[in-house]
Design a protein around this motif. Structure first.
Motif, PDB file in Angstrom:
ATOM      1  N   THR A 103       0.773  -1.090  -0.169  1.00 14.57           N
ATOM      2  CA  THR A 103       0.066   0.336  -0.106  1.00 14.57           C
ATOM      3  C   THR A 103       0.923   1.222  -0.021  1.00 14.57           C
ATOM      4  N   GLY A 104       2.088   1.122   0.252  1.00 12.52           N
ATOM      5  CA  GLY A 104       3.155   2.443   0.442  1.00 12.52           C
ATOM      6  C   GLY A 104       3.055   2.709   1.874  1.00 12.52           C
ATOM      7  N   GLU A 105       1.963   2.159   2.831  1.00 12.38           N
ATOM      8  CA  GLU A 105       2.086   2.733   4.258  1.00 12.38           C
ATOM      9  C   GLU A 105       2.629   1.589   5.114  1.00 12.38           C
ATOM     10  N   THR A 106       3.038   1.958   6.323  1.00 16.11           N
ATOM     11  CA  THR A 106       3.592   0.822   7.096  1.00 16.11           C
ATOM     12  C   THR A 106       2.875   0.953   8.303  1.00 16.11           C
ATOM     13  N   TYR A 107       2.943  -0.264   9.048  1.00 20.38           N
ATOM     14  CA  TYR A 107       2.065  -0.225  10.531  1.00 20.38           C
ATOM     15  C   TYR A 107       2.836   0.592  11.467  1.00 20.38           C
ATOM     16  N   THR A 108       1.968   1.468  12.465  1.00 19.83           N
ATOM     17  CA  THR A 108       2.467   2.251  13.280  1.00 19.83           C
ATOM     18  C   THR A 108       2.356   1.733  14.913  1.00 19.83           C
TER      19      THR A 108
ATOM     20  N   SER B 262       2.970  -0.836  18.076  1.00 19.36           N
ATOM     21  CA  SER B 262       4.214  -1.190  18.539  1.00 19.36           C
ATOM     22  C   SER B 262       4.644  -2.578  18.124  1.00 19.36           C
ATOM     23  N   THR B 263       3.606  -3.663  17.996  1.00 24.78           N
ATOM     24  CA  THR B 263       4.029  -5.068  17.431  1.00 24.78           C
ATOM     25  C   THR B 263       4.610  -4.979  15.955  1.00 24.78           C
ATOM     26  N   HIS B 264       4.175  -4.258  15.148  1.00 25.17           N
ATOM     27  CA  HIS B 264       4.698  -4.322  13.690  1.00 25.17           C
ATOM     28  C   HIS B 264       5.060  -3.103  13.277  1.00 25.17           C
ATOM     29  N   SER B 265       5.526  -2.089  13.914  1.00 26.05           N
ATOM     30  CA  SER B 265       5.779  -0.823  13.663  1.00 26.05           C
ATOM     31  C   SER B 265       6.923  -0.834  12.427  1.00 26.05           C
ATOM     32  N   GLY B 266       6.748  -0.165  11.254  1.00 25.99           N
ATOM     33  CA  GLY B 266       7.438   0.169  10.492  1.00 25.99           C
ATOM     34  C   GLY B 266       7.659  -0.955   9.269  1.00 25.99           C
ATOM     35  N   ILE B 267       6.674  -2.080   9.446  1.00 24.61           N
ATOM     36  CA  ILE B 267       6.546  -3.161   8.807  1.00 24.61           C
ATOM     37  C   ILE B 267       5.578  -2.866   7.335  1.00 24.61           C
ATOM     38  N   LYS B 268       5.759  -3.036   6.192  1.00 23.19           N
ATOM     39  CA  LYS B 268       5.154  -2.638   5.196  1.00 23.19           C
ATOM     40  C   LYS B 268       3.374  -3.313   5.239  1.00 23.19           C
TER      41      LYS B 268
ATOM     42  N   SER C 218      -7.339   5.386  -0.010  1.00 22.58           N
ATOM     43  CA  SER C 218      -6.678   6.245  -0.874  1.00 22.58           C
ATOM     44  C   SER C 218      -6.659   6.071  -2.318  1.00 22.58           C
ATOM     45  N   ARG C 219      -6.100   6.975  -3.119  1.00 27.54           N
ATOM     46  CA  ARG C 219      -6.145   6.931  -4.551  1.00 27.54           C
ATOM     47  C   ARG C 219      -5.115   6.045  -4.869  1.00 27.54           C
ATOM     48  N   SER C 220      -3.904   5.970  -4.451  1.00 29.89           N
ATOM     49  CA  SER C 220      -3.042   5.123  -4.831  1.00 29.89           C
ATOM     50  C   SER C 220      -3.505   3.755  -4.665  1.00 29.89           C
ATOM     51  N   ILE C 221      -4.005   3.334  -3.363  1.00 30.34           N
ATOM     52  CA  ILE C 221      -4.254   2.011  -3.207  1.00 30.34           C
ATOM     53  C   ILE C 221      -5.477   1.650  -4.092  1.00 30.34           C
ATOM     54  N   ASN C 222      -6.410   2.373  -4.387  1.00 27.96           N
ATOM     55  CA  ASN C 222      -7.261   2.095  -5.322  1.00 27.96           C
ATOM     56  C   ASN C 222      -6.648   1.886  -6.775  1.00 27.96           C
ATOM     57  N   GLU C 223      -5.739   2.721  -7.183  1.00 30.13           N
ATOM     58  CA  GLU C 223      -5.164   2.743  -8.737  1.00 30.13           C
ATOM     59  C   GLU C 223      -4.508   1.244  -8.814  1.00 30.13           C
ATOM     60  N   GLN C 224      -4.142   0.667  -7.707  1.00 29.07           N
ATOM     61  CA  GLN C 224      -3.640  -0.717  -7.812  1.00 29.07           C
ATOM     62  C   GLN C 224      -4.576  -1.896  -8.223  1.00 29.07           C
ATOM     63  N   THR C 225      -5.740  -1.507  -7.924  1.00 31.03           N
ATOM     64  CA  THR C 225      -6.872  -2.630  -8.441  1.00 31.03           C
ATOM     65  C   THR C 225      -7.318  -2.394  -9.887  1.00 31.03           C
ATOM     66  N   PHE C 226      -6.697  -1.392 -10.613  1.00 30.01           N
ATOM     67  CA  PHE C 226      -6.917  -1.242 -11.957  1.00 30.01           C
ATOM     68  C   PHE C 226      -5.779  -1.641 -12.897  1.00 30.01           C
ATOM     69  N   TYR C 227      -4.809  -2.536 -12.189  1.00 34.37           N
ATOM     70  CA  TYR C 227      -3.841  -2.939 -13.005  1.00 34.37           C
ATOM     71  C   TYR C 227      -4.113  -3.888 -13.910  1.00 34.37           C
ATOM     72  N   TYR C 228      -3.864  -4.037 -14.911  1.00 32.03           N
ATOM     73  CA  TYR C 228      -4.471  -5.175 -16.055  1.00 32.03           C
ATOM     74  C   TYR C 228      -3.986  -6.688 -15.710  1.00 32.03           C
ATOM     75  N   THR C 229      -3.259  -6.857 -14.934  1.00 35.41           N
ATOM     76  CA  THR C 229      -2.951  -8.307 -14.133  1.00 35.41           C
ATOM     77  C   THR C 229      -4.180  -8.671 -13.245  1.00 35.41           C
ATOM     78  N   ASN C 230      -4.915  -7.797 -12.813  1.00 39.57           N
ATOM     79  CA  ASN C 230      -6.160  -7.968 -11.974  1.00 39.57           C
ATOM     80  C   ASN C 230      -7.331  -8.088 -12.715  1.00 39.57           C
ATOM     81  N   MET C 231      -7.251  -7.979 -14.096  1.00 40.93           N
ATOM     82  CA  MET C 231      -8.617  -8.083 -14.889  1.00 40.93           C
ATOM     83  C   MET C 231      -8.602  -9.373 -15.709  1.00 40.93           C
ATOM     84  N   THR C 232      -9.905  -9.853 -15.730  1.00 42.42           N
ATOM     85  CA  THR C 232     -10.215 -10.728 -16.892  1.00 42.42           C
ATOM     86  C   THR C 232     -11.333 -10.675 -17.649  1.00 42.42           C
TER      87      THR C 232
END
Length: 533
Positions: free
Chosen positions: A308-313, A315-321, A392-406
């Motif tokens: 997603t471009g975001e990380t966990y904040t 304490s358990t997973h802080s900084g993990i994508k 967010s817009r960036s997360i939604n845009e990833q669903t429009f990749y052609y690899t996700n289409m049939t």
């Protein structure tokens, strides 16, 4: 509970599927004429247990009580406490513990499973040579309750695992039953001594050969292991119908305290010969189906993960994508067999649909269909829906990749009955912390192996799915529920998506995929559920 894959991937990654951490409710000990009582948690998870599910009714722990910071001054030795309802709330089986009348603070050592012959918490004998009763072997201790008295009795016993666990998931790919299969390990120590107060294990004795426990349906082999250094990689020997096969795992260096190691192995026993196809090495989460070594060895099969471009904040997973979704993509067919993703409120927002049709940046454009101007005669059908990613817009845009289409039938499939199912799935996600979703498309069926193609905007062939499926899992009241749907890629006269209701087990048989291989709580019986949510 800490987990680690036999293939070298920490299964602690799989807990990242949870979108938020549950707050641990601390229950005060009731101190009254009935004596001291205890609530408990295991590995920071309320009501979880060493043996994968929960405390069982009438489980018994042992307790030592001593003057604070003076372990040699024992006030009570090996007192049995029982959880009659299996809820992790323990009361004395016989004479309950009492706080000193002078309010002197005390510390506690608790352990499971209870052994009436233990008098010295510094020397608890371990023998793992007989694996037939797994829950009776998985030693745990809790030493966190210190400086307690009648005025400060609050707190849970926080149990930690002192041993490790190995789970070998077995699946027959030849249609033959695996009943009668045996699994064994050579070269490991199985005896040792535990210091319950310090939580340490000292192996003792010679390395030996021992058998793993096999469940009744021969779908799982399990063993409790002593933490110890390894020479080379851990190997497991399988035996069936007079034939044998040795699996070399990627667990090396040492067996670590408190870890769970999971290996998923496909087995064929045609002609009496055992052949295996172990799980490949790839980043795995709770929703990721099984990918075998032979699948990933094919040049046309690609495993792709988008973040997603975001990380966990927290304490358990802080900084993990934070992941968006993963897929298994076939460059020959120009389509994904499945797209797997978590769904919860974190991913939902007000961004809406971006219609950002584009190539997937994780794959060469020539290996993808060109769908900028649509597909002749079909909708560009999303596998992970745009509506499931509106944070967010960036997360939604990833669903429009052609690899996700049939290529999906439009007005009487994608835009109606399928859209209604997608909307229902978003609603079901509100009933749990995280809903795990796999959406898939299959170009063939068990009876029809002919693949139909349609051309993309550049004249390249892409496969037309014969049917779509959804596999769902959620945890409600501490128990997993699963459900599946299968809808043919055709026009429907109504919008009742429950006509496609199937069990996850049925979908495994139809598609050949294994779903939720790294979630031990999702058993064969759970996968066999066929009840509409």
């Amino acid at each position: 509970m800490k987990m680690k894959s036999l293939l070298g991937i920490m299964l602690s990654l799989s807990i990242l599927q949870s979108c938020q951490n549950d707050e641990t409710g601390i229950i005060q000990n009731e101190v009254n004429k009935q004596g001291i009582t205890f609530s408990s948690i295991i590995d920071d998870a309320p009501n979880s247990r060493a043996y994968d599910t929960s405390w069982e009714k009438n489980d018994v722990i042992g307790l030592f009580m001593y003057a604070s910071n003076a372990k040699t001054n024992l006030l009570a030795t090996n007192i049995p406490y029982v959880t009659s309802n299996g809820d992790g709330y323990f009361v004395s089986q016989h004479t309950p513990l009492q706080y000193p009348e002078d309010n002197t603070p005390v510390d506690f050592i608790a352990y499971y499973p209870y052994n009436e012959n233990i008098s010295d918490y510094n020397s608890y004998s371990i023998d793992l040579s007989d694996q037939t009763q797994q829950s009776a072997l998985d030693l745990m201790t809790a030493v966190n309750l210190t400086n307690r008295n009648q005025t400060l009795p609050q707190g849970n016993l926080q149990f930690k695992h002192l041993l490790a666990k190995l789970v070998l998931n077995l699946k027959s790919t030849s249609g033959n039953s695996l009943k009668g299969i045996k699994a064994s390990i050579s070269g490991l120590q199985v005896k040792g001594t535990a210091n319950l107060g310090e939580g340490t294990i000292t192996p003792s004795g010679e390395a030996t050969t021992f058998s793993l426990y096999i469940d009744e349906e021969a779908t799982k082999a399990e063993a409790i292991l002593l933490p110890q250094a390894l020479t080379g990689n851990l190997k497991i020997k399988l035996e069936l119908n007079g034939q044998s096969k040795e699996i070399t795992t990627q667990i090396a260096g040492s067996i670590e305290q408190g870890n769970k190691y999971i290996c998923n192995v496909n087995i064929s026993s045609k002609g009496g010969e055992i052949t295996t196809d172990p799980q490949a090495k790839y980043i795995r989460w709770a929703e990721t189906p099984l990918i075998t070594e032979s699948q990933l060895a094919q040049s046309n099969i690609k495993y792709i993960t988008h973040y997603t471009g975001e990380t966990y904040t927290n304490s358990t997973h802080s900084g993990i994508k934070i992941r968006n979704y993963s897929m298994l993509y076939d460059t020959n067919l120009k389509m994904a067999y499945w797209v797997a993703y978590p769904l919860c409120s974190w991913y939902l927002g007000e961004t809406g649909r971006t219609d950002a049709w584009d190539y997937d940046p994780e794959l060469t454009e020539s290996l993808q269909p060109n769908l900028g101007k649509g597909i002749n005669g079909y909708d560009r059908g999303h596998q992970i829906p745009s509506g499931d990613r509106t944070r967010s817009r960036s997360i939604n845009e990833q669903t429009f990749y052609y690899t996700n289409m049939t290529p999906q039938i439009g007005s009487k499939m994608n835009q109606t009955i399928w859209a209604d199912l997608e909307k229902a799935v978003r609603g079901w996600s509100s009933a749990t912390d995280t809903l795990y979703v796999i959406t898939g498309a299959m170009p063939t069926t068990t009876t029809d192996k002919t693949i139909k193609y349609v051309q993309d905007n550049s004249g390249k062939n892409m496969a037309v799915p014969k049917y779509y499926f959804k596999v769902l899992a959620r945890k409600v009241s501490g128990q997993y529920q699963t459900v599946g749907y299968k809808l043919d890629n055709t026009s429907y006269s109504d919008r009742n998506y429950n006509i496609g209701l199937v069990s996850v087990k049925e979908l495994e048989e139809m598609t050949g995929f294994t779903f939720f291989p790294d979630v031990p709580e999702i058993t064969e019986s759970v996968k066999s559920q066929k009840t509409a949510w």
